[in-house]
Design an enzyme around this catalytic site. Structure first.
Site, PDB file in Angstrom:
ATOM      1  N   THR A  39       0.836  -1.202   0.000  1.00  0.00           N
ATOM      2  CA  THR A  39       0.000   0.000   0.000  1.00  0.00           C
ATOM      3  C   THR A  39       0.869   1.250   0.000  1.00  0.00           C
ATOM      4  O   THR A  39       0.630   2.186  -0.759  1.00  0.00           O
ATOM      5  CB  THR A  39      -0.907  -0.013   1.253  1.00  0.00           C
ATOM      6  OG1 THR A  39      -1.720  -1.178   1.198  1.00  0.00           O
ATOM      7  CG2 THR A  39      -1.798   1.217   1.309  1.00  0.00           C
ATOM      8  N   LEU A 179      -7.544  14.231   5.952  1.00  0.00           N
ATOM      9  CA  LEU A 179      -6.985  15.589   5.952  1.00  0.00           C
ATOM     10  C   LEU A 179      -5.868  15.743   4.929  1.00  0.00           C
ATOM     11  O   LEU A 179      -5.735  16.796   4.311  1.00  0.00           O
ATOM     12  CB  LEU A 179      -6.524  15.960   7.366  1.00  0.00           C
ATOM     13  CG  LEU A 179      -7.685  15.944   8.374  1.00  0.00           C
ATOM     14  CD1 LEU A 179      -7.199  16.299   9.762  1.00  0.00           C
ATOM     15  CD2 LEU A 179      -8.819  16.868   7.962  1.00  0.00           C
ATOM     16  N   VAL A 230     -22.357   9.719  10.124  1.00  0.00           N
ATOM     17  CA  VAL A 230     -23.045   9.375   8.875  1.00  0.00           C
ATOM     18  C   VAL A 230     -23.824   8.078   9.099  1.00  0.00           C
ATOM     19  O   VAL A 230     -23.264   7.093   9.577  1.00  0.00           O
ATOM     20  CB  VAL A 230     -22.022   9.201   7.727  1.00  0.00           C
ATOM     21  CG1 VAL A 230     -22.712   8.804   6.439  1.00  0.00           C
ATOM     22  CG2 VAL A 230     -21.224  10.474   7.523  1.00  0.00           C
ATOM     23  N   HIS A 429      21.443  28.430  13.043  1.00  0.00           N
ATOM     24  CA  HIS A 429      20.596  29.611  12.932  1.00  0.00           C
ATOM     25  C   HIS A 429      20.707  30.188  11.531  1.00  0.00           C
ATOM     26  O   HIS A 429      21.823  30.307  11.017  1.00  0.00           O
ATOM     27  CB  HIS A 429      21.044  30.664  13.947  1.00  0.00           C
ATOM     28  CG  HIS A 429      20.301  31.956  13.801  1.00  0.00           C
ATOM     29  ND1 HIS A 429      18.994  32.110  14.245  1.00  0.00           N
ATOM     30  CD2 HIS A 429      20.663  33.149  13.238  1.00  0.00           C
ATOM     31  CE1 HIS A 429      18.591  33.347  13.974  1.00  0.00           C
ATOM     32  NE2 HIS A 429      19.580  33.996  13.368  1.00  0.00           N
TER      33      HIS A 429
HETATM   34  P1  NAI Z   1      -7.755   7.505  11.141  1.00  0.00           P
HETATM   35  O1  NAI Z   1      -7.903   6.504  12.208  1.00  0.00           O
HETATM   36  O2  NAI Z   1      -6.550   8.374  11.079  1.00  0.00           O
HETATM   37  O3  NAI Z   1      -8.997   8.513  11.183  1.00  0.00           O
HETATM   38  C1  NAI Z   1     -10.322   8.068  11.044  1.00  0.00           C
HETATM   39  C2  NAI Z   1     -11.248   9.146  11.534  1.00  0.00           C
HETATM   40  O4  NAI Z   1     -12.564   8.784  11.163  1.00  0.00           O
HETATM   41  C3  NAI Z   1     -11.240   9.318  13.045  1.00  0.00           C
HETATM   42  O5  NAI Z   1     -11.124  10.689  13.341  1.00  0.00           O
HETATM   43  C4  NAI Z   1     -12.596   8.738  13.475  1.00  0.00           C
HETATM   44  O6  NAI Z   1     -13.107   9.343  14.632  1.00  0.00           O
HETATM   45  C5  NAI Z   1     -13.443   9.034  12.246  1.00  0.00           C
HETATM   46  N1  NAI Z   1     -14.590   8.156  12.029  1.00  0.00           N
HETATM   47  C6  NAI Z   1     -14.630   6.807  12.219  1.00  0.00           C
HETATM   48  N2  NAI Z   1     -15.866   6.341  11.863  1.00  0.00           N
HETATM   49  C7  NAI Z   1     -16.586   7.414  11.412  1.00  0.00           C
HETATM   50  C8  NAI Z   1     -17.908   7.565  10.904  1.00  0.00           C
HETATM   51  N3  NAI Z   1     -18.735   6.536  10.747  1.00  0.00           N
HETATM   52  N4  NAI Z   1     -18.325   8.822  10.550  1.00  0.00           N
HETATM   53  C9  NAI Z   1     -17.477   9.891  10.697  1.00  0.00           C
HETATM   54  N5  NAI Z   1     -16.221   9.789  11.176  1.00  0.00           N
HETATM   55  C10 NAI Z   1     -15.768   8.568  11.532  1.00  0.00           C
HETATM   56  O7  NAI Z   1      -7.988   6.687   9.781  1.00  0.00           O
HETATM   57  P2  NAI Z   1      -7.572   6.993   8.279  1.00  0.00           P
HETATM   58  O8  NAI Z   1      -7.423   8.447   8.043  1.00  0.00           O
HETATM   59  O9  NAI Z   1      -8.550   6.246   7.450  1.00  0.00           O
HETATM   60  O10 NAI Z   1      -6.137   6.328   8.168  1.00  0.00           O
HETATM   61  C11 NAI Z   1      -6.009   4.908   8.344  1.00  0.00           C
HETATM   62  C12 NAI Z   1      -4.659   4.510   8.831  1.00  0.00           C
HETATM   63  O11 NAI Z   1      -3.672   4.747   7.862  1.00  0.00           O
HETATM   64  C13 NAI Z   1      -4.263   5.225  10.094  1.00  0.00           C
HETATM   65  O12 NAI Z   1      -4.036   4.271  11.083  1.00  0.00           O
HETATM   66  C14 NAI Z   1      -2.998   5.950   9.750  1.00  0.00           C
HETATM   67  O13 NAI Z   1      -2.031   5.808  10.768  1.00  0.00           O
HETATM   68  C15 NAI Z   1      -2.511   5.299   8.449  1.00  0.00           C
HETATM   69  N6  NAI Z   1      -1.976   6.333   7.588  1.00  0.00           N
HETATM   70  C16 NAI Z   1      -0.879   7.033   7.978  1.00  0.00           C
HETATM   71  C17 NAI Z   1      -0.409   8.085   7.232  1.00  0.00           C
HETATM   72  C18 NAI Z   1       0.746   8.865   7.743  1.00  0.00           C
HETATM   73  O14 NAI Z   1       1.512   8.370   8.534  1.00  0.00           O
HETATM   74  N7  NAI Z   1       0.906  10.124   7.311  1.00  0.00           N
HETATM   75  C19 NAI Z   1      -1.012   8.472   5.955  1.00  0.00           C
HETATM   76  C20 NAI Z   1      -2.176   7.688   5.651  1.00  0.00           C
HETATM   77  C21 NAI Z   1      -2.609   6.662   6.440  1.00  0.00           C
END
Ligand code: NAI
Length: 447
Positions: A39, A179, A230, A429
């Site tokens: 992925t 985000l 939702v 700096h």
């Molecule tokens: P996430 O766990 O970061 O965020 C999911 C969000 O959805 C949470 O704020 C939760 O409260 C909300 N949520 C859950 N069910 C919902 C619903 N039915 N309606 C509305 N809101 C709801 O999950 P995300 O963004 O999908 O990422 C998945 C994984 O991938 C994470 O564990 C992350 O660590 C990893 N990832 C890491 C990245 C990085 O290190 N920059 C980049 C992309 C993914």
């Protein structure tokens, strides 16, 4: 007969496979996809960062162009961005294939399964191995009533491959993926509306960081609906309509569903945890003695670098060396503009643990490099240190380049350094990193 067969070639699997071959084990890696990298390289970290980089350039030109005399395109096209993203992915997945060849890791193309008793099969053909490592990663969770079609109802995979900039994107879930990809399309001109069912965005980050971050994203034009769940959704002629608890509806041409990922643990006859992860002990061993699991499939945090660390630690363990992963010193980053990056404990975790701590903040507006770079957002660094021993316990940064800045406090936490150790270090700096020096010095330079 192989010494080690790794299932999955993402950051956990490919690192384990290369390390395994380098340690002298006869190694194969089973991957069902045409390209290696999982992925992260194909449809995750790498392509999203390519799009974030490209659109960040646009964001800066749009914001500062009139001051600096640079003109931004009024309606940017997706095609060149997607082509550039494709080239980067191709280069990096090809890099893994090269490393496999160079280190003599055999790539077996196919789908692996572990039958009862622990026998390994790839597309029905039995493969003999002394040790098996499951590193199959995770998959996006769909809303139960709205399967992904990757055209209108998007997971991150679909959102990374859109042909046109949507007029309006509804993002379900205000976490990392929502985000990052929401930012990409906002910068390209889409209206982006986030629907989050908790009372805050990015719930796993420190609360002050999440709140400051939300304000900055709002200034960029992303709108947020918190405490909003939702409950239904249907595709319409013009796109998608989602219904939330209370009856309100949200419509857009596409929706990105980013409500988390779930472990991909199908087809392996080993014990699972109640949340569906493969159950492992402290040495990554599953319920079967010669089978191990690492990365997303073996438990949170679902981060590429955590999986890679586990891959190295496991191979060292199988070579008879002692090794461990320091889970407290694993940084977590969101690659937006500005970025947010955290390591160690959050304030909430320290309160729950009953650890006496001190908070120190420093605003980047007081940092000269931030000024030379035209920074004008309320960015800050917040650190948590032990009240008595002065050890660094947590660092939380909301700033441009936070992903690079975080490695310094990560080193400090891993090496158990105190504020007295840290304040004695000389920082170049002018750099953004001096904001860290300010907090270690307890703002001595400015207050
Ligand atoms: P996430 O766990 O970061 O965020 C999911 C969000 O959805 C949470 O704020 C939760 O409260 C909300 N949520 C859950 N069910 C919902 C619903 N039915 N309606 C509305 N809101 C709801 O999950 P995300 O963004 O999908 O990422 C998945 C994984 O991938 C994470 O564990 C992350 O660590 C990893 N990832 C890491 C990245 C990085 O290190 N920059 C980049 C992309 C993914």
């Amino acid at each position: 007969m192989y010494d080690i067969v790794v299932i999955g070639s993402g950051p956990a699997g490919y690192v384990a496979a290369i390390k395994s071959a380098q340690m002298g084990f006869k190694t194969a890696c089973v991957e069902r996809d045409q390209t290696l990298g999982g992925t992260c390289l194909n449809v995750g970290c790498i392509p999203s960062k390519a799009l974030l980089h490209a659109t960040e350039l646009l964001y800066h030109v749009q914001k500062e162009g009139n001051i600096l005399g640079i003109t931004a395109p009024t309606s940017p096209h997706l095609t060149p961005l997607m082509e550039q993203k494709g080239k980067i992915v191709q280069k990096l997945t090809g890099g893994i294939a090269y490393l496999f060849k160079k280190n003599k890791v055999e790539h077996i193309r196919g789908t692996a399964a572990i039958k009862s008793g622990g026998s390994l099969e790839v597309d029905g053909k039995v493969l003999e191995a002394k040790y098996i490592i499951i590193a199959t990663g995770s998959e996006a969770i769909p809303l139960p009533f709205l399967p992904f079609d990757e055209k209108v109802v998007l997971s991150s995979t679909g959102a990374l491959a859109l042909k046109d900039v949507p007029k309006k994107m509804i993002v379900v879930g205000g976490g990392v993926i929502g985000l990052e990809l929401g930012s990409v399309y906002r910068r390209l001109g889409a209206e982006v509306e986030v629907v989050e069912f908790m009372d805050r965005i990015t719930p796993e980050f420190d609360l002050d960081l999440s709140m400051g971050f939300q304000k900055i994203l709002e200034k960029q034009g992303i709108t947020f609906n918190l405490n909003t769940k939702v409950v239904a959704g249907k595709k319409t002629e013009s796109g998608i309509t989602l219904e939330v608890e209370g009856g309100k509806t949200f419509s857009g041409d596409v929706c990105l569903v980013s409500i988390g990922r779930r472990p991909y643990a199908k087809g392996f006859d080993v014990e699972l945890t109640p949340k569906g992860f493969i159950k492992i002990d402290q040495n990554f061993r599953t319920s079967l003695p010669n089978i191990f699991a690492i990365g997303d499939v073996a438990g949170p945090p679902m981060l590429a670098h955590k999986g890679s660390e586990e891959g190295v630690a496991l191979i060292e363990y199988l070579s008879g060396k002692s090794s461990h992963v320091d889970y407290i010193a694993i940084p977590n980053v969101i690659y937006t503009y500005p970025e947010i990056a955290s390591v160690g404990f959050t304030e909430k975790e320290l309160i729950e643990k009953g650890t006496p701590y001190k908070v120190t903040n420093f605003p980047f507006i007081g940092n000269s490099r931030y000024q030379t770079n035209s920074g004008d957002d309320p960015c800050f660094v917040k650190i948590l240190s032990h009240k008595e021993t002065r050890h660094l316990l947590g660092a939380h940064i909301l700033a441009p380049n936070a992903s690079e800045l975080i490695i310094q406090p990560t080193t400090a936490i891993a090496q158990k350094l105190t504020l007295d150790d840290l304040k004695a270090i000389c920082f170049p700096h002018p750099t953004l990193s001096e904001a860290l020096h300010e907090v270690y010095l307890d703002k001595f330079l400015h207050y």
